[in-house]
Scaffold this motif. Structure first.
Motif, PDB file in Angstrom:
ATOM      1  N   ARG A  29      36.494  20.158  -2.240  1.00 24.73           N
ATOM      2  CA  ARG A  29      37.302  21.368  -2.190  1.00 24.73           C
ATOM      3  C   ARG A  29      38.589  21.153  -2.970  1.00 24.73           C
ATOM      4  NH1 ARG A  29      37.193  25.373   1.842  1.00 24.73           N
ATOM      5  NH2 ARG A  29      38.505  27.111   1.303  1.00 24.73           N
TER       6      ARG A  29
ATOM      7  N   GLU B 184      35.651  24.485  -5.917  1.00 24.28           N
ATOM      8  CA  GLU B 184      34.937  23.248  -5.594  1.00 24.28           C
ATOM      9  C   GLU B 184      34.717  22.454  -6.872  1.00 24.28           C
ATOM     10  OE1 GLU B 184      34.096  22.743  -2.370  1.00 24.28           O
ATOM     11  OE2 GLU B 184      32.451  21.308  -2.386  1.00 24.28           O
TER      12      GLU B 184
ATOM     13  N   LYS C 268      29.533  35.827   2.535  1.00 21.81           N
ATOM     14  CA  LYS C 268      30.913  36.215   2.792  1.00 21.81           C
ATOM     15  C   LYS C 268      31.010  37.715   3.068  1.00 21.81           C
ATOM     16  CE  LYS C 268      32.800  32.283   0.332  1.00 21.81           C
ATOM     17  NZ  LYS C 268      33.650  31.741  -0.728  1.00 21.81           N
TER      18      LYS C 268
ATOM     19  N   LYS D 115      28.016  29.855   6.497  1.00 18.80           N
ATOM     20  CA  LYS D 115      27.307  28.960   5.593  1.00 18.80           C
ATOM     21  C   LYS D 115      25.903  28.671   6.088  1.00 18.80           C
ATOM     22  CE  LYS D 115      29.384  25.004   7.766  1.00 18.80           C
ATOM     23  NZ  LYS D 115      30.321  23.914   7.762  1.00 18.80           N
TER      24      LYS D 115
HETATM   25  P1  AMP Z   1      31.389  22.393   5.381  1.00 21.71           P
HETATM   26  O1  AMP Z   1      32.110  21.192   4.843  1.00 21.71           O
HETATM   27  O2  AMP Z   1      29.910  22.207   5.511  1.00 21.71           O
HETATM   28  O3  AMP Z   1      32.056  22.977   6.603  1.00 21.71           O
HETATM   29  O4  AMP Z   1      31.533  23.519   4.262  1.00 21.71           O
HETATM   30  C1  AMP Z   1      32.760  23.986   3.832  1.00 21.71           C
HETATM   31  C2  AMP Z   1      33.034  23.493   2.437  1.00 21.71           C
HETATM   32  O5  AMP Z   1      32.104  24.033   1.505  1.00 21.71           O
HETATM   33  C3  AMP Z   1      34.345  23.981   1.888  1.00 21.71           C
HETATM   34  O6  AMP Z   1      35.428  23.183   2.315  1.00 21.71           O
HETATM   35  C4  AMP Z   1      34.173  23.883   0.397  1.00 21.71           C
HETATM   36  O7  AMP Z   1      34.595  22.606  -0.033  1.00 21.71           O
HETATM   37  C5  AMP Z   1      32.675  23.953   0.214  1.00 21.71           C
HETATM   38  N1  AMP Z   1      32.212  25.090  -0.620  1.00 21.71           N
HETATM   39  C6  AMP Z   1      31.287  24.985  -1.599  1.00 21.71           C
HETATM   40  N2  AMP Z   1      31.019  26.156  -2.165  1.00 21.71           N
HETATM   41  C7  AMP Z   1      31.807  27.075  -1.551  1.00 21.71           C
HETATM   42  C8  AMP Z   1      31.969  28.486  -1.693  1.00 21.71           C
HETATM   43  N3  AMP Z   1      31.284  29.203  -2.582  1.00 21.71           N
HETATM   44  N4  AMP Z   1      32.869  29.083  -0.860  1.00 21.71           N
HETATM   45  C9  AMP Z   1      33.560  28.383   0.057  1.00 21.71           C
HETATM   46  N5  AMP Z   1      33.450  27.041   0.234  1.00 21.71           N
HETATM   47  C10 AMP Z   1      32.582  26.384  -0.552  1.00 21.71           C
END
Ligand code: AMP
Length: 567
Positions: free
Chosen positions: A262, A307, A413, A430
């Motif tokens: 991120r 990202e 989203k 997600k």
């Molecule tokens: P998680 O770590 O599984 O909770 O997922 C969240 C992380 O997904 C975020 O901190 C981002 O680094 C990553 N990410 C990747 N693609 C996206 C996207 N299109 N929108 C938001 N976050 C994303």
């Protein structure tokens, strides 16, 4: 304020487990502090002297602390060390020697909070020759005036291990109680939210406390983004199916969930900052990203969210996160790494534009602003892949495309959602395949090259044919191991080599490893007919699993089907 007042409070905080009580104790202390002392007090109450995102480090290890205690109290470092061994806590050792100290300087006077705070802060600025001595002097100066109880907490604060159980929620609640004085539960909830929000924007409770004290809730509501000072970020809630979200919200934005790092990017004229999700400043580690931003971000001032992915310099194809991770904390040879592990950035949000905070604008509107703000550099700096749809089939197809592209899954989203810090309902959701780990047997390996010649460095993994008991290769694993792991695995496999041809060796199927992977694919190259994508070793299952207990072809098939890509 006298430091002894804080030391008394630390002691009280240590004695109670109750969060409510801890917040009450702190609130009482916060409300007694003057405007100059308050920020320092808030820092010290959380066991620190810099905001969490700061790059400054106190950097004092046990050894230097031991010497400082000795110097201040007239005992030998050996004696202090002995006591440390006995108590297991340098804070208690310090207090012991301060109590028994052989010399009390004439200069000794009552310690103020300010003095302790300033001396500890100064420790981070000392560099160069005689720096050890200067650091010891600063610490010893505090001990010279400290009472035994104060010595405990000075020591622990300098060592950055205060351990009084004051998490961020407690500091926040104490600020609300001390300065905003809610009258009922409902008001308390609202004021807590405003305070939390101000913290998410400033990432610094010392600032939040000062604003709350001087300007009340109105001041907190007006807290602004400051470029160069990282903000917290928005995250997604996990859900099991795309359908449940489309059923609930209708049209949503479906975006690739990239498997990278991120990046919160701030721009102010020529100056670019890059922060991670944990608010670490990694601008220095990503000079390539900084250059992209200068070309691709059109506004003079903005904050965008994206990202970073590692890409293969030859194919341009995304690489697993591990490759990128080599760049995150690198201090040297940074330019070289930008060539070895080039990056691609996919931007998915914008939170600030030329003086205006965009948090309250709906997501689809922010995306439009983002589109206007970014001049794409193809494959290097671009917008996150996205479709907007309420058609389940289209969304699922897009999800599969994301997985095919080597990414983790998708984000769904909600179009009119605000940018809210942390995880929230009605915001981002997600979806990623939940891959259970597999226990597989190593049946062959290859001697490494270059630095790795002494290790067997890539391993053929096999599952068990449940009918015949034979082992069927289903993937090759070569990454995800540390040097120590390579050594351990090589030592374990070496006595099991049955055949050697060039660099390739066959191995008696004895060693079971637990493996994580991105997904299972059909594959004509492997005897199993299936192959693991991006397998990563989690551990060698030494004692707890024998080869005839390893996972079967049947299980691989089942997992393959559960990914929903049959046919
Ligand atoms: P998680 O770590 O599984 O909770 O997922 C969240 C992380 O997904 C975020 O901190 C981002 O680094 C990553 N990410 C990747 N693609 C996206 C996207 N299109 N929108 C938001 N976050 C994303």
């Amino acid at each position: 304020m006298k430091y002894s007042e804080l030391a008394d409070v630390y002691e009280k905080l240590e004695k109670t487990q109750s969060k409510l009580e801890k917040a009450d104790i702190l609130a009482e202390l916060f409300s007694k502090a003057g405007s100059d002392d308050l920020p320092k007090l808030v820092f010290l109450a959380s066991g620190r002297v810099f905001p969490s995102y700061s790059e400054e480090v106190i950097g004092i290890a046990d050894q230097l602390m031991t010497k400082s205690i000795a110097r201040a109290t007239g005992f030998s470092a050996g004696e202090v060390e002995e006591k440390f061994k006995e108590t297991g806590d340098l804070g208690l050792s310090a207090s012991h020697f301060v109590e028994k100290r052989k010399q009390r300087t004439l200069l000794s006077k009552e310690l103020t909070l300010e003095k302790v705070f300033e001396n500890i802060r100064e420790l981070s600025t000392i560099e160069g020759t005689r720096s050890q001595k200067k650091k010891m002097d600063l610490i010893a100066e505090l001990f010279a005036s400290a009472e035994p109880k104060e010595a405990v907490y000075i020591t622990r604060t300098v060592l950055e291990e205060l351990r009084i159980g004051v998490a961020r929620g407690i500091i926040r609640d104490a600020i609300v109680k001390a300065f905003l004085k809610p009258e009922d539960m409902e008001e308390k909830k609202k004021l807590t939210e405003v305070t939390e929000n101000a913290f998410n924007i400033t990432s610094d409770f010392s600032k939040v406390a000062k604003i709350a004290k001087e300007k009340g809730v109105k001041g907190l509501e007006k807290v602004e983004v400051k470029l160069g000072q990282p903000m917290h970020v928005m995250l997604g809630e996990k859900v099991d199916s795309i359908k449940e979200i489309i059923d609930k919200f209708g049209k949503v934005a479906v975006e690739y969930k990239y498997d990278g790092l991120r990046a919160e990017i701030m721009k102010k004229g020529d100056k670019i900052w890059v922060f991670t999700r944990r608010l670490e400043n990694v601008s220095h580690q990503f000079p390539d990203l900084v250059e992209f931003c200068k070309k691709a971000l059109k506004p003079d001032e903005c904050v965008v969210d994206g990202e970073i992915l590692a890409i293969d310099p030859k194919t341009g194809y995304p690489q697993p996160f591990q490759n990128l991770s080599q760049r995150i904390h690198r201090k040297y040879n940074i330019e070289e790494m930008t060539k070895k592990i080039p990056i691609q950035v996919n931007i998915f949000d914008i939170m600030y534009l030329n003086g205006e905070m965009l948090f309250d604008k709906p997501f689809n509107e922010r995306r439009k602003i983002l589109e206007k703000s970014v001049k794409t550099i193809p494959k290097k700096f671009q917008l996150a892949k996205q479709i907007v749809t309420d058609d389940l089939e289209k969304a699922e197809f897009f999800y599969k495309q994301a997985l095919d592209a080597g990414q983790e899954g998708v984000f769904l989203k909600v179009l009119d959602s605000k940018y809210v810090f942390g995880r929230h309902v009605d915001g981002w959701y997600k979806i990623k395949p939940i891959m259970e780990t597999l226990d597989l047997v190593i049946v062959a390996a290859t001697w490494g090259e270059g630095k790795r010649t002494k290790w067997l460095s890539s391993y053929v993994l096999a599952c068990r044919d449940q009918d015949t008991g034979s082992f069927l290769p289903c993937g090759m694993m070569g990454t995800g191991l540390t040097e120590e792991m390579f050594q351990v695995v090589t030592d374990t496999l070496k006595p099991l080599i049955t055949e050697e041809k060039g660099k390739e060796v066959k191995i008696k199927p004895r060693v079971v490893v637990e493996v994580a992977y991105q997904e299972i694919q059909k594959s004509p190259t492997y005897e199993a007919g299936y192959a693991l994508r991006f397998p990563r070793m989690l551990r060698v299952r030494e004692a707890d699993r024998s080869p005839d207990e390893c996972d079967t072809l049947e299980r691989l098939k089942k997992l393959y089907k559960s990914q929903g890509r049959e046919g």
